[in-house]
Design an enzyme around this catalytic site. Structure first.
Site, PDB file in Angstrom:
ATOM      1  N   HIS A 143     -12.516 -65.592 -70.350  1.00  0.00           N
ATOM      2  CA  HIS A 143     -11.339 -66.479 -69.957  1.00  0.00           C
ATOM      3  C   HIS A 143     -11.502 -68.107 -69.617  1.00  0.00           C
ATOM      4  O   HIS A 143     -10.754 -68.974 -69.428  1.00  0.00           O
ATOM      5  CB  HIS A 143     -10.679 -66.044 -68.540  1.00  0.00           C
ATOM      6  CG  HIS A 143     -11.694 -66.238 -67.312  1.00  0.00           C
ATOM      7  ND1 HIS A 143     -12.821 -65.790 -67.196  1.00  0.00           N
ATOM      8  CD2 HIS A 143     -11.784 -67.128 -66.499  1.00  0.00           C
ATOM      9  CE1 HIS A 143     -13.373 -66.092 -66.357  1.00  0.00           C
ATOM     10  NE2 HIS A 143     -12.776 -67.237 -65.819  1.00  0.00           N
TER      11      HIS A 143
HETATM   12  N1  UDP Z   1     -12.609 -59.065 -62.147  1.00  0.00           N
HETATM   13  C1  UDP Z   1     -11.622 -58.054 -61.667  1.00  0.00           C
HETATM   14  N2  UDP Z   1     -10.913 -57.782 -62.596  1.00  0.00           N
HETATM   15  C2  UDP Z   1     -10.941 -58.121 -64.050  1.00  0.00           C
HETATM   16  C3  UDP Z   1     -11.555 -58.768 -64.525  1.00  0.00           C
HETATM   17  C4  UDP Z   1     -12.719 -59.300 -63.571  1.00  0.00           C
HETATM   18  O1  UDP Z   1     -11.447 -57.758 -60.336  1.00  0.00           O
HETATM   19  O2  UDP Z   1     -10.350 -57.562 -64.480  1.00  0.00           O
HETATM   20  C5  UDP Z   1     -13.665 -59.437 -61.257  1.00  0.00           C
HETATM   21  C6  UDP Z   1     -15.165 -59.392 -61.362  1.00  0.00           C
HETATM   22  O3  UDP Z   1     -15.674 -58.548 -60.812  1.00  0.00           O
HETATM   23  C7  UDP Z   1     -15.525 -60.874 -60.780  1.00  0.00           C
HETATM   24  C8  UDP Z   1     -14.507 -61.695 -60.933  1.00  0.00           C
HETATM   25  O4  UDP Z   1     -13.388 -60.967 -61.041  1.00  0.00           O
HETATM   26  O5  UDP Z   1     -15.853 -60.495 -59.389  1.00  0.00           O
HETATM   27  C9  UDP Z   1     -14.821 -62.812 -61.893  1.00  0.00           C
HETATM   28  O6  UDP Z   1     -13.827 -63.636 -61.849  1.00  0.00           O
HETATM   29  P1  UDP Z   1     -13.406 -64.694 -63.085  1.00  0.00           P
HETATM   30  O7  UDP Z   1     -14.154 -64.035 -64.096  1.00  0.00           O
HETATM   31  O8  UDP Z   1     -11.947 -64.888 -63.152  1.00  0.00           O
HETATM   32  O9  UDP Z   1     -14.049 -65.958 -62.383  1.00  0.00           O
HETATM   33  P2  UDP Z   1     -15.695 -66.576 -62.517  1.00  0.00           P
HETATM   34  O10 UDP Z   1     -16.642 -65.621 -61.854  1.00  0.00           O
HETATM   35  O11 UDP Z   1     -15.979 -67.047 -64.004  1.00  0.00           O
HETATM   36  O12 UDP Z   1     -15.601 -67.675 -61.795  1.00  0.00           O
END
Ligand code: UDP
Length: 373
Positions: free
Chosen positions: A206
């Site tokens: 994403h």
């Molecule tokens: N996550 C979730 N459901 C989903 C995809 C991801 O709960 O369908 C959780 C995942 O376990 C992690 C978090 O969302 O804890 C990651 O968020 P994201 O990838 O949006 O942000 P980033 O970590 O890149 O800042």
């Protein structure tokens, strides 16, 4: 102590959840939670507040989706009267989002102490929005909660005052550890989706640099077309919009061994991750979580701010379809050996007490330390 916690996106809600719950129960702590509304859909925000059983959100700035600087400006505008009213000793922000930046800038401007959770991460790409946010927030924070020795070193190399840096571990450890137990007891998603444990890949992508760039997104889709294992891909709303815009959604939908879903609840996601064979992801949080649920992750980015996991839990492979497919095939071939190594390799993110340490540190300071170096 008056404490205001500001968050606005899924990963911030997840990673601050344990701290918020501790603070809500702590004697002598007057807690207020402000949601910026950067993530506003039920599937990225409200559901996580409910599932993680967070206390009532007092203020929702409801900023919504817009161009980055307009969003930061609107958040600062919304946060200013709230922080003037609340008069916090400390404002806690987490990570590297626009909400993190807006929360820190507003608190700094009003003279409240700024505490940054997950300070010191660097990918050394100065053009990346998240990197700009991290560097700026660390620079204006009074208290820097670093997750690992690498993040401490990054800040020392930038001339940060050692006295402001507290190495506490990453709050994700306590959240995922509890979340995995809950997921194992309550989630039936693997069965419900008809998946065979350890025989499928969980995919997430994403980030702006991947999905806003048509050739890169096309490369990712090409890689998924060439992978033979079953795959599950919970598609972030931002990715879905770009897939439609670049006319890639129907290509993705036509991949026979790929199941597309809406974003999943945290417990369903953890359960799918725990039982997967591997993950393909550009997520920062997932690079940390995989060290707890012990699954390898193919990181579809050109760099990472989480070098602690590289070469063991993950490899950064970029967006080239050949590189992505080769990494998947290597993990598939050496799967048993890799999993054995992961189970012998402790998480670099600490002992699950980061949230406790953060709260104790803030409680021990009656006010932010004086600003010097
Ligand atoms: N996550 C979730 N459901 C989903 C995809 C991801 O709960 O369908 C959780 C995942 O376990 C992690 C978090 O969302 O804890 C990651 O968020 P994201 O990838 O949006 O942000 P980033 O970590 O890149 O800042």
């Amino acid at each position: 102590m008056k404490l205001v916690v500001i968050f606005g996106t899924r990963p911030e809600i997840i990673k601050l959840s344990a701290l918020v719950k501790l603070a809500a129960e702590a004697p002598g702590v007057d807690l207020e939670i402000i949601h910026t509304g950067q993530h506003y859909s039920y599937s990225l925000s409200e559901r996580f507040l409910e599932d993680l059983d967070l206390p009532h959100i007092q203020v929702d700035i409801a900023v919504g989706s817009m161009e980055r600087l307009d969003q930061v400006r609107k958040m600062v505008h919304g946060l200013t009267p709230e922080l003037e009213r609340a008069r916090p000793d400390f404002v806690v922000v987490q990570g590297d989002t626009n909400s993190t930046l807006a929360g820190a800038v507003t608190a700094r401007n009003l003279g409240a102490g700024v505490a940054h959770v997950e300070a010191g991460l660097r990918c050394f790409d100065p053009l990346m929005t998240e990197e700009v946010n991290r560097v700026a927030v660390d620079r204006i924070s009074d208290v820097l909660f670093a997750p690992t020795p690498v993040s401490v070193q990054n800040m020392l190399a930038e001339g940060h005052d050692r006295a402001r840096i507290h190495m506490v571990g990453n709050t994700v450890v306590e959240v995922v550890t509890l979340g995995l137990e809950h997921a194992a007891a309550h989630s039936s998603i693997v069965d419900d989706m008809g998946l065979e444990p350890e025989a499928y890949i969980l995919v997430t992508a994403h980030r702006q640099e991947n999905v806003d760039d048509e050739p890169r997104l096309r490369d990712l889709v090409t890689a998924l077309q060439r992978i033979e294992l079953p795959m599950v891909y919970p598609v972030h709303p931002r990715t879905c919009e770009r897939m439609v815009e670049f006319e890639l959604l129907h290509v993705l939908e036509a991949i026979p061994n790929l199941t597309l879903t809406d974003p999943l609840s945290y417990f369903d996601f953890l359960e799918l991750a725990r039982q997967s064979r591997m993950l393909i992801s550009d997520s920062g949080g997932i690079q940390e979580e995989c060290t707890i649920f012990k699954r390898p992750v193919v990181v579809v980015r050109d760099c990472t701010e989480r070098p602690e996991i590289m070469g063991v839990y993950g490899d950064v492979v970029g967006s080239n379809p050949h590189a992505i497919v080769a990494a998947v095939q290597r993990i598939d071939r050496d799967y048993a050996d890799i999993i054995a190594v992961l189970h012998r390799t402790p998480t670099p993110y600490g002992d699950g007490k980061a949230s406790e340490r953060i709260l104790e540190t803030l409680q021990a300071m009656s006010s932010p330390p004086p600003r010097g170096g």
